[in-house]
Write a protein that holds these residues in place. Structure first.
Motif, PDB file in Angstrom:
ATOM      1  N   ARG A  26       0.820  -1.216   0.000  1.00 49.05           N
ATOM      2  CA  ARG A  26       0.000   0.000   0.000  1.00 49.05           C
ATOM      3  C   ARG A  26       0.851   1.263   0.000  1.00 49.05           C
ATOM      4  NH1 ARG A  26      -2.927  -0.148   5.958  1.00 49.05           N
ATOM      5  NH2 ARG A  26      -1.083  -0.419   7.259  1.00 49.05           N
ATOM      6  N   GLY A  27       2.086   1.114  -0.389  1.00 51.02           N
ATOM      7  CA  GLY A  27       2.973   2.263  -0.430  1.00 51.02           C
ATOM      8  C   GLY A  27       3.042   2.887  -1.815  1.00 51.02           C
ATOM      9  N   ILE A  28       4.275   3.118  -2.300  1.00 50.25           N
ATOM     10  CA  ILE A  28       4.488   3.777  -3.578  1.00 50.25           C
ATOM     11  C   ILE A  28       3.974   2.892  -4.725  1.00 50.25           C
ATOM     12  CG2 ILE A  28       6.194   4.854  -5.086  1.00 50.25           C
ATOM     13  CD1 ILE A  28       5.811   6.218  -2.374  1.00 50.25           C
ATOM     14  N   MET A  29       3.219   3.494  -5.657  1.00 54.89           N
ATOM     15  CA  MET A  29       2.678   2.743  -6.781  1.00 54.89           C
ATOM     16  C   MET A  29       3.770   2.412  -7.794  1.00 54.89           C
ATOM     17  SD  MET A  29      -0.833   4.898  -7.440  1.00 54.89           S
ATOM     18  CE  MET A  29      -1.286   3.938  -8.876  1.00 54.89           C
ATOM     19  N   GLY A  30       3.671   1.239  -8.386  1.00 51.93           N
ATOM     20  CA  GLY A  30       4.600   0.859  -9.441  1.00 51.93           C
ATOM     21  C   GLY A  30       4.187   1.441 -10.784  1.00 51.93           C
ATOM     22  N   GLN A  31       5.139   1.530 -11.688  1.00 51.22           N
ATOM     23  CA  GLN A  31       4.853   2.076 -13.017  1.00 51.22           C
ATOM     24  C   GLN A  31       5.718   1.360 -14.047  1.00 51.22           C
ATOM     25  OE1 GLN A  31       4.153   6.386 -13.646  1.00 51.22           O
ATOM     26  NE2 GLN A  31       5.978   6.325 -14.933  1.00 51.22           N
ATOM     27  N   GLU A  32       5.128   1.031 -15.195  1.00 53.21           N
ATOM     28  CA  GLU A  32       5.850   0.382 -16.277  1.00 53.21           C
ATOM     29  C   GLU A  32       6.055   1.386 -17.411  1.00 53.21           C
ATOM     30  OE1 GLU A  32       5.042  -3.072 -19.628  1.00 53.21           O
ATOM     31  OE2 GLU A  32       4.136  -3.279 -17.636  1.00 53.21           O
ATOM     32  N   ASN A  33       7.280   1.548 -17.870  1.00 47.94           N
ATOM     33  CA  ASN A  33       7.615   2.469 -18.949  1.00 47.94           C
ATOM     34  C   ASN A  33       7.972   1.684 -20.210  1.00 47.94           C
ATOM     35  OD1 ASN A  33       7.408   4.698 -17.141  1.00 47.94           O
ATOM     36  ND2 ASN A  33       9.476   4.242 -16.414  1.00 47.94           N
ATOM     37  N   THR A  34       7.428   2.101 -21.323  1.00 50.95           N
ATOM     38  CA  THR A  34       7.769   1.491 -22.612  1.00 50.95           C
ATOM     39  C   THR A  34       8.727   2.421 -23.347  1.00 50.95           C
ATOM     40  OG1 THR A  34       5.617   0.396 -22.724  1.00 50.95           O
ATOM     41  CG2 THR A  34       6.854   0.602 -24.779  1.00 50.95           C
ATOM     42  N   ILE A  35       9.911   1.896 -23.643  1.00 62.12           N
ATOM     43  CA  ILE A  35      10.971   2.705 -24.243  1.00 62.12           C
ATOM     44  C   ILE A  35      11.278   2.191 -25.654  1.00 62.12           C
ATOM     45  CG2 ILE A  35      13.331   3.556 -24.007  1.00 62.12           C
ATOM     46  CD1 ILE A  35      11.483   4.482 -21.783  1.00 62.12           C
ATOM     47  N   ILE A  36      11.333   3.104 -26.601  1.00 62.90           N
ATOM     48  CA  ILE A  36      11.797   2.781 -27.948  1.00 62.90           C
ATOM     49  C   ILE A  36      13.241   3.244 -28.072  1.00 62.90           C
ATOM     50  CG2 ILE A  36      11.457   3.195 -30.410  1.00 62.90           C
ATOM     51  CD1 ILE A  36       8.519   3.674 -29.835  1.00 62.90           C
ATOM     52  N   SER A  37      14.132   2.323 -28.450  1.00 64.66           N
ATOM     53  CA  SER A  37      15.571   2.635 -28.514  1.00 64.66           C
ATOM     54  C   SER A  37      16.071   2.525 -29.953  1.00 64.66           C
ATOM     55  CB  SER A  37      16.363   1.674 -27.621  1.00 64.66           C
ATOM     56  OG  SER A  37      15.950   1.789 -26.276  1.00 64.66           O
ATOM     57  N   PRO A  38      16.033   3.611 -30.717  1.00 67.71           N
ATOM     58  CA  PRO A  38      16.552   3.570 -32.099  1.00 67.71           C
ATOM     59  C   PRO A  38      18.054   3.276 -32.082  1.00 67.71           C
ATOM     60  CG  PRO A  38      15.194   5.520 -31.736  1.00 67.71           C
ATOM     61  CD  PRO A  38      15.450   4.918 -30.393  1.00 67.71           C
ATOM     62  N   PRO A  39      18.544   2.521 -33.056  1.00 67.84           N
ATOM     63  CA  PRO A  39      19.978   2.146 -33.052  1.00 67.84           C
ATOM     64  C   PRO A  39      20.911   3.316 -33.277  1.00 67.84           C
ATOM     65  CG  PRO A  39      18.899   1.422 -35.077  1.00 67.84           C
ATOM     66  CD  PRO A  39      17.805   1.897 -34.174  1.00 67.84           C
ATOM     67  N   VAL A  40      20.416   4.441 -33.784  1.00 68.92           N
ATOM     68  CA  VAL A  40      21.296   5.550 -34.136  1.00 68.92           C
ATOM     69  C   VAL A  40      21.392   6.600 -33.043  1.00 68.92           C
ATOM     70  CG1 VAL A  40      20.920   5.235 -36.602  1.00 68.92           C
ATOM     71  CG2 VAL A  40      19.377   6.726 -35.298  1.00 68.92           C
ATOM     72  N   MET A  41      20.783   6.347 -31.890  1.00 67.20           N
ATOM     73  CA  MET A  41      20.846   7.347 -30.824  1.00 67.20           C
ATOM     74  C   MET A  41      21.099   6.688 -29.483  1.00 67.20           C
ATOM     75  SD  MET A  41      16.881   8.391 -29.961  1.00 67.20           S
ATOM     76  CE  MET A  41      17.397   9.191 -28.452  1.00 67.20           C
ATOM     77  N   GLU A  42      21.653   7.471 -28.557  1.00 70.29           N
ATOM     78  CA  GLU A  42      21.846   7.002 -27.202  1.00 70.29           C
ATOM     79  C   GLU A  42      20.522   7.110 -26.442  1.00 70.29           C
ATOM     80  OE1 GLU A  42      24.960   9.155 -25.388  1.00 70.29           O
ATOM     81  OE2 GLU A  42      26.499   8.494 -26.802  1.00 70.29           O
TER      82      GLU A  42
END
Length: 484
Positions: free
Chosen positions: A21-37
């Motif tokens: 019942r503490g801090i809520m979890g969160q899921e992030n979806t990340i797109i990682s193009p090969p040409v950028m950091e």
């Protein structure tokens, strides 16, 4: 701990170390193009919560412990999320259900374990708040820590062609059904009431003959009356081989071509053995039966409800002409108290029937049917209305069989330069932004939703709300404060 409205404190003792019942979890979806950091954040979503509740059960012996565990298993046996109030948070409500294998150790005169509740909705909720709008422009405060999902209710005080609520002046967020009338377009009332009966003048109706109702009715010598709230039989008459009960009819002031008939049936039936039929029959100028709208219970083994909608006269021994809603649409194990809204329209050659079961200001189930009278068999002008309420032979009669009211309207057509009313004084329009529903008197009306309308939420803090058209509604808003 209170689960599903039941205080479990007399059965278990809850430990202090409740997890989840503490801090809520969160899921992030990340797109990682090969040409950028790194990458681009494309989406985020909240996880559900898993509550881990340590419990102890005390007893004088192992048998008592096992008995309490059996009680707990029975109380927690539900298949959908239920409200959970945990110690230390009396004003917060989670919604969850048991998940996975429960941790449990039986230690003789006490048992220890952990209950795992999964909450698909990760938010905590406060109690429901109802705000009554003092005017058509209000400031409504949401003092939760997350957006809230409002339910707006508009009690109509003037005929309207649309209903709209807007959040803020410049946000572009609004919800609307119907069509605002342009200045060069005439607003028209497509319905004119020609008959209304709620029992107060039922004594002016005339006794009907058996020919005016179904062929499976063989006794209509009962007496129709009122209980002050609607139309009810004073007695059901003589039991014979088939169905019996009072039948009365009324002549309309004028014969009409396009029409609409509305009614509400209010039933209390507690025993399976009870049986009934309630029906509205409508006839042309020559007393030809144009159709039937009603409800029945034809089972001695179930609390059954069978919606009925038919064009033409039932001839017995087979299907009726235009039998649209009937035995195939029945359902068993109905609630003891059931309320139904019924409607039939004839517009040109088209008959349309609608029957909905009403509960908590919405239709929890409904049936619809249409019939195109392409051969013009049932195009006689409507002139007579017959009401029948009956039971089968000497079967036990339900506690209440009542038509709350019956109303007949003459319908007129809408031309291209006319805008019709969608609601009238006394109607209730509901914008439910939690369930994504738009209702008029409990019936789904998303068919007239404005394309740009959206189910918006109440922001944290102050929300400026505007209701249109002006001076046409008594408006209120219900919402549950949400907490992260």
């Amino acid at each position: 701990m209170i689960v599903n409205g039941i205080d479990l404190s007399g059965l278990v003792r809850v430990g202090l170390n409740i997890r989840g019942r503490g801090i809520m979890g969160q899921e992030n979806t990340i797109i990682s193009p090969p040409v950028m950091e790194g990458g681009y954040l494309s989406a985020t979503k909240r996880h559900g919560r898993l509550l881990e509740v340590p419990i102890t059960i005390y007893g004088t012996n192992q048998e008592e412990i096992i008995g309490k565990v059996d009680q707990l298993n029975a109380l927690l046996d539900f298949k959908e999320p239920k409200p959970i109030i945990l110690p230390g948070e009396p004003n917060r409500i989670y919604y969850g259900l048991l998940d996975g294998e429960q941790d449990w150790n039986n230690l003789g005169t006490l048992g220890r374990g952990v209950l795992y509740f999964y909450c698909p909705d990760p938010y905590k909720y406060g109690t429901e708040t109802t705000a009554v709008f003092p005017s058509d422009s209000v400031s409504l405060t949401n003092d939760g820590t997350a957006e809230a999902e409002p339910i707006f209710e508009f009690e109509v005080t003037e005929p309207v062609t649309f209903a709209m609520i807007q959040k803020g002046e410049d946000t572009g967020e609004y919800q609307m059904i119907g069509i605002p009338a342009d200045d060069d377009v005439e607003v028209v009332d497509t319905r004119t009431s020609v008959l209304y009966e709620n029992g107060s003048t039922i004594d002016t109706w005339s006794p009907a003959s058996i020919d005016m109702v179904d062929v499976n009715v063989d006794s209509v010598d009962g007496v129709m009356g009122t209980d002050g709230a609607g139309i009810r039989p004073e007695n059901y008459g003589t039991p014979r081989e088939q169905q019996r009960g009072p039948a009365v009819f009324k002549e309309l002031p004028n014969a009409i071509q396009n029409f609409e008939i509305q009614s509400t049936f209010d039933i209390i039936s507690r025993r399976e053995i009870e049986n009934f039929r309630m029906g509205i029959y409508f006839h042309d100028e020559n007393l030809n039966n144009l159709g039937h709208l009603g409800l029945k219970d034809n089972s001695r083994n179930h609390k059954r409800r069978v919606p009925l909608g038919r064009v033409g006269h039932y001839r017995g021994g087979g299907l009726a002409n235009g039998n649209l809603i009937g035995d195939a649409d029945s359902f068993d194990n109905a609630r003891e108290t059931t309320l139904f809204y019924l409607r039939v329209k004839r517009e040109g050659q088209k008959f349309s029937f609608y029957i909905g079961e009403w509960q908590n200001q919405r239709h929890i189930r409904h049936w619809e049917g249409t019939y195109q009278d392409v051969n013009n068999e049932w195009q006689g002008r409507l002139k007579y209305i017959t009401l029948f309420i009956g039971s089968y032979q000497d079967r036990v009669i339900p506690a209440r069989l009542r038509m709350n009211s019956v109303e007949v309207f003459e319908l007129s057509q809408v031309t291209e330069d006319h805008t019709p009313y969608i609601a009238y004084p006394g109607d209730i329009i509901t914008f439910d932004h939690k369930l994504d529903e738009l209702l008029i008197n409990g019936e789904d009306r998303t068919d007239i939703k404005d394309l740009g309308g959206q189910y918006f939420k109440l922001d944290k803090g102050s929300n400026e709300l505007y209701v249109l058209p002006d001076n046409s509604f008594n408006t209120s808003c219900k919402f549950r404060r949400r907490y992260r």
